[in-house]
Each structure stands twice: as structure tokens, then as C-alpha cells.
Design a protein around this motif. Structure first.
Motif, mmCIF file in Angstrom:
data_model
loop_
_atom_site.group_PDB
_atom_site.id
_atom_site.type_symbol
_atom_site.label_atom_id
_atom_site.label_comp_id
_atom_site.label_asym_id
_atom_site.label_seq_id
_atom_site.Cartn_x
_atom_site.Cartn_y
_atom_site.Cartn_z
ATOM 1 N N LEU A 130 0.857 -1.187 0.000
ATOM 2 C CA LEU A 130 0.000 0.000 0.000
ATOM 3 C C LEU A 130 0.887 1.228 0.000
ATOM 4 C CD1 LEU A 130 0.144 1.278 3.118
ATOM 5 C CD2 LEU A 130 -1.371 -0.626 3.588
ATOM 6 N N THR A 131 0.280 2.390 -0.214
ATOM 7 C CA THR A 131 0.999 3.649 -0.078
ATOM 8 C C THR A 131 0.216 4.570 0.847
ATOM 9 O OG1 THR A 131 -0.037 4.714 -1.994
ATOM 10 C CG2 THR A 131 2.020 3.514 -2.387
ATOM 11 N N VAL A 132 0.960 5.429 1.536
ATOM 12 C CA VAL A 132 0.393 6.421 2.457
ATOM 13 C C VAL A 132 1.062 7.754 2.156
ATOM 14 C CG1 VAL A 132 0.044 7.058 4.871
ATOM 15 C CG2 VAL A 132 0.215 4.658 4.250
ATOM 16 N N THR A 133 0.283 8.805 2.088
ATOM 17 C CA THR A 133 0.852 10.129 1.862
ATOM 18 C C THR A 133 1.656 10.548 3.076
ATOM 19 O OG1 THR A 133 -1.017 10.698 0.453
ATOM 20 C CG2 THR A 133 0.310 12.530 1.274
ATOM 21 N N GLU A 134 2.846 11.076 2.814
ATOM 22 C CA GLU A 134 3.700 11.573 3.899
ATOM 23 C C GLU A 134 2.914 12.534 4.786
ATOM 24 O OE1 GLU A 134 8.354 11.974 2.920
ATOM 25 O OE2 GLU A 134 7.069 13.204 1.653
ATOM 26 N N GLY A 135 3.078 12.380 6.097
ATOM 27 C CA GLY A 135 2.404 13.263 7.037
ATOM 28 C C GLY A 135 1.100 12.704 7.573
ATOM 29 N N ASN A 136 0.584 11.621 6.992
ATOM 30 C CA ASN A 136 -0.667 11.020 7.468
ATOM 31 C C ASN A 136 -0.313 10.043 8.599
ATOM 32 O OD1 ASN A 136 -3.120 9.768 7.900
ATOM 33 N ND2 ASN A 136 -3.621 9.614 5.722
ATOM 34 N N GLU A 137 -0.032 10.613 9.759
ATOM 35 C CA GLU A 137 0.459 9.820 10.889
ATOM 36 C C GLU A 137 -0.569 8.811 11.404
ATOM 37 O OE1 GLU A 137 3.608 9.704 11.736
ATOM 38 O OE2 GLU A 137 3.987 11.225 10.197
ATOM 39 N N ALA A 138 -1.843 9.161 11.379
ATOM 40 C CA ALA A 138 -2.869 8.223 11.854
ATOM 41 C C ALA A 138 -2.886 6.967 10.982
ATOM 42 C CB ALA A 138 -4.238 8.889 11.870
ATOM 43 N N ALA A 139 -2.819 7.141 9.669
ATOM 44 C CA ALA A 139 -2.801 5.988 8.766
ATOM 45 C C ALA A 139 -1.524 5.176 8.950
ATOM 46 C CB ALA A 139 -2.933 6.450 7.322
ATOM 47 N N LEU A 140 -0.390 5.855 9.071
ATOM 48 C CA LEU A 140 0.873 5.137 9.291
ATOM 49 C C LEU A 140 0.819 4.300 10.567
ATOM 50 C CD1 LEU A 140 3.415 7.893 8.226
ATOM 51 C CD2 LEU A 140 3.170 5.631 7.173
ATOM 52 N N ARG A 141 0.257 4.871 11.637
ATOM 53 C CA ARG A 141 0.131 4.117 12.898
ATOM 54 C C ARG A 141 -0.753 2.896 12.725
ATOM 55 N NH1 ARG A 141 -0.158 9.128 15.100
ATOM 56 N NH2 ARG A 141 -2.423 9.068 15.213
#
Length: 174
Positions: A130-141
Motif C-alpha cells: 500500500l501507499t500512504v501520503t507523507e504526514g498522514n500519521e494516523a494511517a501510518l500508525r
């Protein structure tokens, strides 16, 4: 945020053709309110007919899950399986979104847990990405909490009103 004690039981299930209109409405909200998380714009997707959304739900190479509170579609995520012989061992997670008023109620985790269980049942699938936009800390967590690990960042992956943002690429074994 809704009172979680007053919420009907959270249920996660694959979407059906009959869910196309509410899936479209949810995703148009996602493209508008979480614009940096997606590469499509609200205008692009609003131009798609309802049949396009139904086809997305009924894609034989994937599954679209919905998180429901009673009859309210509060979140969604999709899993696309590769049809190519050299990449059939991989599947791609995309389109993750939970309505703002239902965040921190467990819907995102329930969607991911169900998606992971479905991927594990699919013969031959060994890797999810998957990919996550940089800065999307909630999704990264969230993604880290279910075993995804970053393996690189694509610089300037999307253009936003505030400038370019990178996409963090993540993966996990099934």
C-alpha cells in the motif's frame, strides 16, 4: 465524534452492487475531505456513472469492504489482486477511508483485520502493499499496528494545493 456506547454493532462485510450509491457518496466525501490521501480528485470520480462504482465493487480481481454501524456505511477499504503470473503473489490495499465522525471507534482496525483475513484465504497471495501520503500519521500508525513496514518513499508523488508530497510505500507478508 459519536458516542460509541450508542453506536450499533460495528460490522465489516464485502460491499454488494446494492451498496454502489452509498459507496460512491462515501468515496466522494473521502476525495474531498482527505484529498491528500488519494491520487484521484472529487471531480474525476464524481464524473463516473453509478455503474462504474458498481463495477468497482464487483471486480473479480478484488474485494471492497465496508464498515457498517447499523445501515450506515462508515468506512471502506479495497484489496486488488494481481492477475499477472509474475505478480499473483501480491495484492494492493487501497481506498481506505473512515468518516470523520466514526474515527477512533475501531472501524479502521476492523476493516484492516477483515482485509488481512481475506488475503490469507486467497490462494497464492503472500504479500500486501500500500501507499500512504507523507504526514498522514494516523494511517501510518494503523498500518504499522497490523504489521505493515515502510520500504521507501516516492518523492513528489502527488501535487497538492500546498505543494508536492511523497508517498510512503509499505508492505507486509500475509
Amino acid at each position: 465524534m459519536p458516542n460509541t456506547a450508542a453506536l450499533p454493532t460495528l460490522r465489516v462485510a464485502p460491499l454488494q452492487s446494492s451498496d454502489a450509491a452509498r459507496y460512491r457518496a462515501l468515496m466522494l466525501e473521502a476525495y474531498e475531505l482527505a484529498a491528500d490521501a488519494f491520487t484521484s480528485t472529487p471531480q474525476e470520480r464524481a464524473a463516473e456513472p453509478l455503474t462504474w462504482w458498481a463495477q468497482r465493487i464487483n471486480n473479480s480481481q478484488g474485494v471492497v469492504l465496508g464498515a457498517f454501524a447499523g445501515e450506515v456505511l462508515m468506512g471502506t477499504v479495497a484489496l486488488e489482486f494481481s492477475a499477472k503470473p509474475k505478480t499473483r503473489h501480491k495484492a494492493h490495499v487501497l481506498g481506505m477511508y473512515v468518516k470523520q465522525e466514526f474515527r477512533a471507534c475501531g472501524a479502521g482496525r476492523a476493516l484492516m483485520d477483515t482485509l488481512l483475513a481475506l488475503a490469507a484465504k486467497r490462494s497464492g497471495v503472500q504479500v500486501l502493499n500500500l501507499t500512504v501520503t507523507e504526514g498522514n500519521e494516523a494511517a501510518l500508525r494503523l498500518y504499522r499496528s497490523v504489521g505493515f513496514e515502510p520500504f521507501g518513499t516516492e518523492p513528489m508523488a502527488i501535487r497538492t494545493p500546498d505543494g508536492f508530497k511523497g508517498k510512503v510505500h509499505m508492505w507486509r507478508r500475509v
